[in-house]
Structure formats: C-alpha cells, structure tokens
Design a protein around this motif. Structure first.
Motif, mmCIF file in Angstrom:
data_model
loop_
_atom_site.group_PDB
_atom_site.id
_atom_site.type_symbol
_atom_site.label_atom_id
_atom_site.label_comp_id
_atom_site.label_asym_id
_atom_site.label_seq_id
_atom_site.Cartn_x
_atom_site.Cartn_y
_atom_site.Cartn_z
ATOM 1 N N PHE A 187 0.833 -1.204 0.000
ATOM 2 C CA PHE A 187 0.000 0.000 0.000
ATOM 3 C C PHE A 187 0.865 1.250 0.000
ATOM 4 O O PHE A 187 2.075 1.207 0.254
ATOM 5 C CB PHE A 187 -0.958 0.006 1.210
ATOM 6 C CG PHE A 187 -0.270 -0.123 2.549
ATOM 7 C CD1 PHE A 187 0.236 0.987 3.215
ATOM 8 C CD2 PHE A 187 -0.133 -1.372 3.152
ATOM 9 C CE1 PHE A 187 0.865 0.865 4.440
ATOM 10 C CE2 PHE A 187 0.494 -1.507 4.388
ATOM 11 C CZ PHE A 187 0.989 -0.383 5.033
ATOM 12 N N ILE A 188 0.205 2.376 -0.288
ATOM 13 C CA ILE A 188 0.857 3.690 -0.292
ATOM 14 C C ILE A 188 0.247 4.533 0.823
ATOM 15 O O ILE A 188 -0.956 4.465 1.085
ATOM 16 C CB ILE A 188 0.676 4.372 -1.664
ATOM 17 C CG1 ILE A 188 1.496 3.627 -2.727
ATOM 18 C CG2 ILE A 188 1.110 5.833 -1.625
ATOM 19 C CD1 ILE A 188 1.291 4.142 -4.137
ATOM 20 N N LEU A 189 1.070 5.320 1.480
ATOM 21 C CA LEU A 189 0.618 6.180 2.575
ATOM 22 C C LEU A 189 0.222 7.554 2.037
ATOM 23 O O LEU A 189 0.902 8.108 1.168
ATOM 24 C CB LEU A 189 1.739 6.337 3.605
ATOM 25 C CG LEU A 189 2.255 5.037 4.229
ATOM 26 C CD1 LEU A 189 3.524 5.300 5.035
ATOM 27 C CD2 LEU A 189 1.190 4.404 5.116
ATOM 28 N N ALA A 190 -0.884 8.082 2.565
ATOM 29 C CA ALA A 190 -1.372 9.396 2.126
ATOM 30 C C ALA A 190 -1.929 10.153 3.316
ATOM 31 O O ALA A 190 -2.278 9.554 4.341
ATOM 32 C CB ALA A 190 -2.447 9.224 1.053
ATOM 33 N N ASP A 191 -2.030 11.477 3.186
ATOM 34 C CA ASP A 191 -2.619 12.259 4.276
ATOM 35 C C ASP A 191 -4.137 12.298 4.151
ATOM 36 O O ASP A 191 -4.723 11.699 3.234
ATOM 37 C CB ASP A 191 -2.010 13.667 4.329
ATOM 38 C CG ASP A 191 -2.357 14.515 3.107
ATOM 39 O OD1 ASP A 191 -3.318 14.179 2.383
ATOM 40 O OD2 ASP A 191 -1.665 15.523 2.883
ATOM 41 N N GLY A 192 -4.781 13.017 5.067
ATOM 42 C CA GLY A 192 -6.237 13.037 5.127
ATOM 43 C C GLY A 192 -6.920 13.703 3.955
ATOM 44 O O GLY A 192 -8.145 13.611 3.812
ATOM 45 N N GLY A 193 -6.158 14.365 3.078
ATOM 46 C CA GLY A 193 -6.750 14.979 1.891
ATOM 47 C C GLY A 193 -7.093 13.972 0.813
ATOM 48 O O GLY A 193 -7.770 14.304 -0.161
ATOM 49 N N TYR A 194 -6.633 12.732 0.991
ATOM 50 C CA TYR A 194 -6.897 11.667 0.026
ATOM 51 C C TYR A 194 -7.912 10.688 0.607
ATOM 52 O O TYR A 194 -8.035 10.562 1.828
ATOM 53 C CB TYR A 194 -5.605 10.911 -0.303
ATOM 54 C CG TYR A 194 -4.606 11.697 -1.108
ATOM 55 C CD1 TYR A 194 -4.637 11.676 -2.494
ATOM 56 C CD2 TYR A 194 -3.631 12.469 -0.472
ATOM 57 C CE1 TYR A 194 -3.710 12.396 -3.240
ATOM 58 C CE2 TYR A 194 -2.704 13.192 -1.214
ATOM 59 C CZ TYR A 194 -2.746 13.153 -2.595
ATOM 60 O OH TYR A 194 -1.841 13.876 -3.327
ATOM 61 N N PRO A 195 -8.618 9.952 -0.232
ATOM 62 C CA PRO A 195 -9.538 8.917 0.267
ATOM 63 C C PRO A 195 -8.766 7.660 0.666
ATOM 64 O O PRO A 195 -7.726 7.352 0.083
ATOM 65 C CB PRO A 195 -10.440 8.635 -0.949
ATOM 66 C CG PRO A 195 -9.569 8.944 -2.129
ATOM 67 C CD PRO A 195 -8.671 10.075 -1.714
ATOM 68 N N CYS A 196 -9.277 6.957 1.665
ATOM 69 C CA CYS A 196 -8.707 5.662 2.042
ATOM 70 C C CYS A 196 -9.277 4.624 1.066
ATOM 71 O O CYS A 196 -10.491 4.478 0.952
ATOM 72 C CB CYS A 196 -9.081 5.319 3.481
ATOM 73 S SG CYS A 196 -8.155 3.945 4.164
ATOM 74 N N LEU A 197 -8.405 3.923 0.342
ATOM 75 C CA LEU A 197 -8.842 3.056 -0.756
ATOM 76 C C LEU A 197 -8.245 1.662 -0.670
ATOM 77 O O LEU A 197 -7.174 1.473 -0.093
ATOM 78 C CB LEU A 197 -8.414 3.665 -2.109
ATOM 79 C CG LEU A 197 -8.982 5.022 -2.513
ATOM 80 C CD1 LEU A 197 -8.253 5.514 -3.760
ATOM 81 C CD2 LEU A 197 -10.481 4.924 -2.771
ATOM 82 N N GLN A 198 -8.971 0.690 -1.266
ATOM 83 C CA GLN A 198 -8.413 -0.634 -1.489
ATOM 84 C C GLN A 198 -8.150 -0.870 -2.977
ATOM 85 O O GLN A 198 -7.163 -1.495 -3.348
ATOM 86 C CB GLN A 198 -9.371 -1.718 -0.977
ATOM 87 C CG GLN A 198 -9.369 -1.871 0.542
ATOM 88 C CD GLN A 198 -10.226 -3.048 0.985
ATOM 89 O OE1 GLN A 198 -11.327 -3.253 0.459
ATOM 90 N NE2 GLN A 198 -9.725 -3.824 1.926
ATOM 91 N N HIS A 199 -9.050 -0.345 -3.825
ATOM 92 C CA HIS A 199 -8.963 -0.570 -5.263
ATOM 93 C C HIS A 199 -9.391 0.704 -5.994
ATOM 94 O O HIS A 199 -10.290 1.407 -5.519
ATOM 95 C CB HIS A 199 -9.894 -1.741 -5.654
ATOM 96 C CG HIS A 199 -9.815 -2.110 -7.095
ATOM 97 N ND1 HIS A 199 -8.796 -2.870 -7.625
ATOM 98 C CD2 HIS A 199 -10.624 -1.783 -8.134
ATOM 99 C CE1 HIS A 199 -8.992 -3.012 -8.922
ATOM 100 N NE2 HIS A 199 -10.094 -2.368 -9.261
ATOM 101 N N PRO A 200 -8.759 1.065 -7.113
ATOM 102 C CA PRO A 200 -7.673 0.359 -7.799
ATOM 103 C C PRO A 200 -6.291 0.648 -7.228
ATOM 104 O O PRO A 200 -5.318 0.054 -7.663
ATOM 105 C CB PRO A 200 -7.777 0.904 -9.225
ATOM 106 C CG PRO A 200 -8.271 2.305 -9.045
ATOM 107 C CD PRO A 200 -9.212 2.262 -7.869
ATOM 108 N N LEU A 201 -6.236 1.560 -6.250
ATOM 109 C CA LEU A 201 -4.952 1.930 -5.664
ATOM 110 C C LEU A 201 -5.027 1.773 -4.152
ATOM 111 O O LEU A 201 -5.773 2.509 -3.493
ATOM 112 C CB LEU A 201 -4.618 3.390 -6.032
ATOM 113 C CG LEU A 201 -3.345 3.979 -5.448
ATOM 114 C CD1 LEU A 201 -2.117 3.265 -6.029
ATOM 115 C CD2 LEU A 201 -3.262 5.467 -5.757
#
Length: 287
Positions: A187-201
């Motif tokens: 997985f890739i780490l992101a801050d709260g400005g991004y959605p928490c995702l499983q697919h496609p990323l």
C-alpha cells in the motif's frame, strides 16, 4: 576541483551522471556540456534569461532556445531516473525503510508515500487564469508525487491547475487509472486529503479527527512518521531549486510542467550520488 553546487545546484558527481544520461553529442550549437550548464544556471538563478545571457555571453534568444531544448532532453530520460523499485529486493528495502521510519512492523508493506505540491506560476491572462488559483489564493500548478523511504521519487504527475483538489488529481493520474503501483499486498501512505482506498490503488490514510481511542492515536503517530518523508522530499526539492519553487515561475504556463518534471529528475540524480540538500541547508548557503 571546481565546486559546481552554488552556481548550478548540482554537485560535480551529479552533473557527471546527468551528462552521461543525456549523452547528446551535438555537431552544432554550443555543445551538450555548455548547453546543459546554461539550463542548470537558468534553474539556479530564477529563470532569468537576461542574467544567463550575461553570464555566458550569448544572446537571450539563444538562451531561451537552449533552455527549452535541454528541458525536453532531461524530461525524455525520466523513465531511467524516476522509476518503481526494479527487483523484489529493492521493493523489500523500501518496505523495510518505511517500517523503520514508522517504527512499527504494521508498515512493512508500505511501498511509498504520496502528496501534492503547489508550484507558483504566472497565470495566463483572461478567465482561464482563475482556475490556476488554489485555496491559498495564489496561482499554481500541482506536482503529485510518490516517493520511497529515502525521498527518491518513484512516480510524478504534473500539470493540473492549482484549484483542483488532490483527490481529483489522483483519480486522473496514470498511477490510479492503470493500477501501476504498488504490487499486490502492498500500500501507499497518504494524508487526510486523500480517500482511504483498497482498489484500484491501495491507499492508507490516518484516522479522521477527532481521533477516538489510544490505538487509533498511536496508528496515526506511526503513519505520520512514515508519511512525512514525502514532505521532506518536497522540502529538499524546494531547497535545491528555491528560485523555481519559492517564487512565481515567470515562463509560459504550458512550459511549467517540463521545468517541474526536470527538477524532480535532477533531485533523484542528486540523491543517487549522495548529493543531499536537507531543507535546513538553505539558510547556511544563503549566509
């Protein structure tokens, strides 16, 4: 030995690697070495064609032509410099690095950290200029990047106007649309400005505020420790090319993505030879 870093923002070793990658034996013009130095000096002095023209004793129109040509050549080598981990061993080293940054084994499958960076520009005139104005009310173009545990860029995506939200830039990026990276199980780490995702990323973000429970607070702390490397990578990039990133780029807005991409490529080349410019170095060099 000549010190190249103050005038060209690259060490002698990084400059040698860049020239070797470009490998352009021109039979015309000023020669590839001189033209590459013209381009680097232009980046270092804040994109002033007039200053470069005086320093190299060549017409401004020639400087303009060289800068655009070398920028294209640098961008053309991006896949040799900005790339995913080549082997399973390289990927494992990245994952171990993120677990080390986080200080927790839960991050042993982290394969990168993503964020966006706003680069100030001189916006186009007319109504189109307004779409470049970001939430902080200055005109910009967005650089979206994923880096590894050392701050080396794995993938970059640049060109969207500053008014566009990070999550939307992500949805239109090749990284998201083609499921290019990371490999399954990572997985890739992101801050709260991004959605928490499983697919496609597969994207892991911190728990939303207000954070309830000690467990969630601890996860957020470890997450922040690991993810902050992308902010440090942007900090190193801005420090090395502060004339590009700390004031408005006064070139045509369609050329800005090429300049930003070239800076990201040069950043990776520098890290590869140990030419590391930490954000705090900026003040020392100014003095």
């Amino acid at each position: 030995m000549t010190v190249t870093r103050p005038d060209f923002r690259l060490s002698r070793e990084a400059l040698t690697v860049l020239l070797d990658l470009l490998r352009s034996d021109r039979q015309h013009g000023w020669g590839s070495t001189i033209e590459t130095l013209v381009f680097l000096f232009w980046l270092a002095c804040g994109t002033s064609y007039r200053v470069v023209s005086r320093a190299f004793d060549m017409p401004r129109s020639t400087v303009h032509r060289i800068v655009h040509r070398v920028a294209e050549e640098v961008v053309a080598i991006r896949h040799q410099v900005i790339r995913f981990p080549n082997t399973p061993e390289d990927l494992e080293a990245v994952c171990r690095g993120f677990a080390g940054l986080a200080r927790h084994r839960a991050f042993l499958k982290a394969a990168g950290a993503i964020d966006g960076c706003h680069v100030r520009i001189k916006p186009p005139s007319g109504p189109d200029g307004q779409c470049y104005r970001n939430r902080k009310l200055f005109p910009s173009i967005i650089l979206q990047a994923v880096c590894d545990h050392q701050g080396r860029f794995i993938v970059t995506y640049v060109g969207w106007p500053g008014s566009v939200h990070d999550a939307r830039v992500l949805r239109y990026s090749p990284l998201y649309r083609r499921s290019m990276y990371p490999p399954p199980g990572h997985f890739i780490l992101a801050d709260g400005g991004y959605p928490c995702l499983q697919h496609p990323l597969p994207l892991i973000t911190p728990y939303k505020r207000p954070v309830r429970g000690v467990g969630a607070q601890r996860i957020n702390l470890h997450h922040s420790r690991a993810r902050s490397i992308i902010e440090r990578a942007f900090g190193m990039l801005k420090t090395r090319f502060r004339s590009i990133f700390l004031k408005a780029l006064e070139v045509h807005h369609t050329f800005v993505p090429h300049v930003i991409a070239a800076c990201a490529i040069l950043h990776n080349i520098c890290l590869g030879v140990g030419d590391i410019m930490a954000p705090e170095d900026e003040h020392e060099e100014d003095d």
